[in-house]
Design an enzyme around this catalytic site. Structure first.
Site, mmCIF file in Angstrom:
data_model
loop_
_atom_site.group_PDB
_atom_site.id
_atom_site.type_symbol
_atom_site.label_atom_id
_atom_site.label_comp_id
_atom_site.label_asym_id
_atom_site.label_seq_id
_atom_site.Cartn_x
_atom_site.Cartn_y
_atom_site.Cartn_z
ATOM 1 N N ASN A 25 24.002 -75.924 -61.601
ATOM 2 C CA ASN A 25 24.894 -76.914 -62.207
ATOM 3 C C ASN A 25 24.127 -78.115 -62.745
ATOM 4 O O ASN A 25 24.530 -78.740 -63.719
ATOM 5 C CB ASN A 25 25.954 -77.373 -61.200
ATOM 6 C CG ASN A 25 26.960 -76.259 -60.890
ATOM 7 O OD1 ASN A 25 26.954 -75.234 -61.556
ATOM 8 N ND2 ASN A 25 27.791 -76.447 -59.900
ATOM 9 N N ARG A 99 30.220 -71.130 -70.941
ATOM 10 C CA ARG A 99 30.988 -72.297 -70.531
ATOM 11 C C ARG A 99 30.150 -73.570 -70.580
ATOM 12 O O ARG A 99 30.642 -74.640 -70.914
ATOM 13 C CB ARG A 99 31.536 -72.077 -69.130
ATOM 14 C CG ARG A 99 32.886 -72.710 -68.948
ATOM 15 C CD ARG A 99 33.413 -72.537 -67.567
ATOM 16 N NE ARG A 99 32.433 -72.933 -66.598
ATOM 17 C CZ ARG A 99 32.062 -72.201 -65.562
ATOM 18 N NH1 ARG A 99 32.595 -71.018 -65.390
ATOM 19 N NH2 ARG A 99 31.164 -72.634 -64.708
ATOM 20 N N ASP A 123 34.785 -68.184 -65.765
ATOM 21 C CA ASP A 123 35.301 -67.625 -64.520
ATOM 22 C C ASP A 123 36.799 -67.426 -64.517
ATOM 23 O O ASP A 123 37.540 -68.110 -65.190
ATOM 24 C CB ASP A 123 35.041 -68.614 -63.371
ATOM 25 C CG ASP A 123 33.638 -68.520 -62.865
ATOM 26 O OD1 ASP A 123 32.980 -67.548 -63.215
ATOM 27 O OD2 ASP A 123 33.223 -69.411 -62.123
ATOM 28 N N ASP A 321 32.449 -74.771 -54.115
ATOM 29 C CA ASP A 321 31.627 -73.586 -54.360
ATOM 30 C C ASP A 321 31.195 -72.878 -53.078
ATOM 31 O O ASP A 321 30.759 -71.736 -53.128
ATOM 32 C CB ASP A 321 30.365 -73.966 -55.150
ATOM 33 C CG ASP A 321 30.674 -74.248 -56.609
ATOM 34 O OD1 ASP A 321 31.729 -73.782 -57.085
ATOM 35 O OD2 ASP A 321 29.873 -74.926 -57.278
ATOM 36 N N MET A 343 40.926 -77.577 -54.809
ATOM 37 C CA MET A 343 40.573 -77.940 -56.181
ATOM 38 C C MET A 343 40.780 -76.832 -57.221
ATOM 39 O O MET A 343 40.808 -77.103 -58.410
ATOM 40 C CB MET A 343 39.124 -78.451 -56.217
ATOM 41 C CG MET A 343 38.990 -79.807 -55.502
ATOM 42 S SD MET A 343 37.295 -80.248 -55.089
ATOM 43 C CE MET A 343 36.588 -80.569 -56.694
#
Length: 436
Positions: A25, A99, A123, A321, A343
């Site tokens: 990320n 993405r 995703d 995650d 979330m």
């Protein structure tokens, strides 16, 4: 690169050392930031994974000079960007597949006053909204047009102006994108309810080394004094905290003795503590995490004896995650835990595969799953399954490695998107994984 399935034979105890990859990320933001300067930027500890490699390829096509010194180190120089190419069908097709491509919008707006964003894909974990990004850009003085024919946002500005903004959600990518635009806006920008993940702290420090003036790093209020230009720098990515959490869970599930090398412990926040709440022992040795072989681990209860709940929350809370990893690990613990995924609305849908493997899980609704630990009295059974998203994919891989018999995991492109050479690295520890 991607074959379509892993064949896993479970039950092996693993042993040895593993080095986490660079943070995925963080990489997507840091690599996008090279567009902010015409000078050379050198980036190291790059994870060699599909999402990151596609972004590097995309930058090459819009004119960034790329010198890949090794798989994990690369020099970038954005001194000759092909702005018209951003409107081509080819760019739209390529960026639509990725993405992470939304992250180049902030730097392009800062430097060239225009950008194009594809409607998000990626995703299957519920809606990935772009509202935070686009509303933030609008507040800085960007006009946008949505093109219905090809699902594209066209963004333009005749000069970014600093302002105060309160984000509707502390989106990591949204904060990063707005931050990269704001560093070259005129005047001062304040971003309140900003995400403050280590990824963002790393990006902010890198931008400051390039000449930006960002204060409030690590907090939820970033104050940015605009500058007119930025210069080159060098940057090394942190180790990937999601991989580290995955390896902690893997060690416990497979009763293995594993050392995670160079784990960047000071940047892991509450992650080690959450795994300790599941009863997993670990020792910090310098910057390594040593996980001893444990025959059983018992989920702690709250102090008043009530059942433990583990939920996700924006940083410095527990990252969403890793909830799927915690859920899998809990299936073989002693005791029960409620997993509450706040979330995202469809990240728990992979639990049906774990139930097929023999796990005791009650899926209460799309957000909550109660896990009743089997305490290893019954091993999970190997099955054939498919991976719905990156994080669930590795959770299922961990389940398969601890199960009896053979499992086949399809759609592993999703795993390759986020974890480099995961099969080879785990095989080196003694796992039985084949690509088929």
């Amino acid at each position: 690169m991607s074959s379509n399935a892993f064949e896993v034979r479970g039950g092996n105890r693993l042993k040895g050392e593993i080095i986490p990859q660079g943070a995925k990320n963080e990489a997507l933001q840091i690599i996008s930031a090279v567009l902010l300067t015409p000078e050379k930027v050198t980036i190291s500890n790059i994870p060699d994974i599909v999402d990151v490699n596609l972004l590097i390829e995309l930058l090459g096509e819009i004119g960034v000079k790329i010198n890949r010194i090794s798989r994990d180190k690369c020099e970038f120089q954005a001194d000759n960007i092909d702005i018209p190419y951003l409107q081509s069908a080819e760019f739209k097709k390529k960026s639509g597949r990725l993405r992470g491509s939304v992250m180049i919008a902030g730097p392009l707006l800062a430097r060239f006053g225009k950008a194009y964003i594809p409607k998000p894909g990626g995703d299957k974990i519920g809606r990935r909204r772009l509202d935070t990004h686009i509303i933030g850009f609008e507040k800085l003085g960007v006009k946008f047009v949505y093109d219905n024919d090809d699902n594209y946002f066209r963004l333009e500005t005749d000069g970014l102006k600093g302002t105060f903004m309160l984000l509707d959600e502390p989106s990591v990518t949204g904060t990063a994108n707005i931050l990269m635009a704001a560093v070259m806006a005129s005047g001062t920008t304040t971003i309140y309810n900003a995400a403050c993940e280590p990824y963002l702290q790393q990006l902010s420090k890198m931008l400051n080394r390039m000449g930006a003036k960002i204060s409030g790093i690590g907090s939820n209020m970033l104050i940015i004094e605009g500058v007119t230009s930025l210069k080159g720098t060098e940057h090394a990515m942190l180790p990937d905290m999601i991989e580290i959490g995955s390896f902690i869970g893997l060690a416990a599930m497979t009763q293995s003795e594993i050392t995670i090398k160079n784990a960047g412990i000071e940047n892991l926040g509450i992650i080690p503590e959450k795994f300790q709440q599941l009863g997993i022992q670990m020792e910090f040795r310098g910057d390594d995490i040593y996980i001893p072989q444990q025959d059983s681990y018992e989920i702690q209860t709250f102090i008043d004896g009530s059942i433990l709940t583990i939920s996700d929350h924006p940083w410095p809370g527990f990252t969403p995650d890793l909830l799927s990893i915690v859920l899998v690990v809990a299936t073989q613990a002693k005791g029960s835990v409620m997993i509450h995924q706040k979330m995202f609305e469809s990240r728990l849908f992979f639990v049906d595969k774990l139930i097929d493997m023999g796990a005791q899980i009650i899926l209460c609704d799309p957000h909550r799953a109660a896990v009743i630990g089997l305490g290893r009295q019954h091993k999970l059974r190997g099955i054939t399954m498919s991976s719905p998203d990156i994080r669930a994919g590795v959770s299922l891989l961990i389940a398969a490695l601890s199960a009896e018999g053979k499992s086949t995991i399809h759609n592993i492109d999703q795993i390759d998107r986020g974890y480099q050479y995961i099969d080879a690295r785990l095989t080196a520890l003694g796992a039985d994984i084949k690509r088929i």
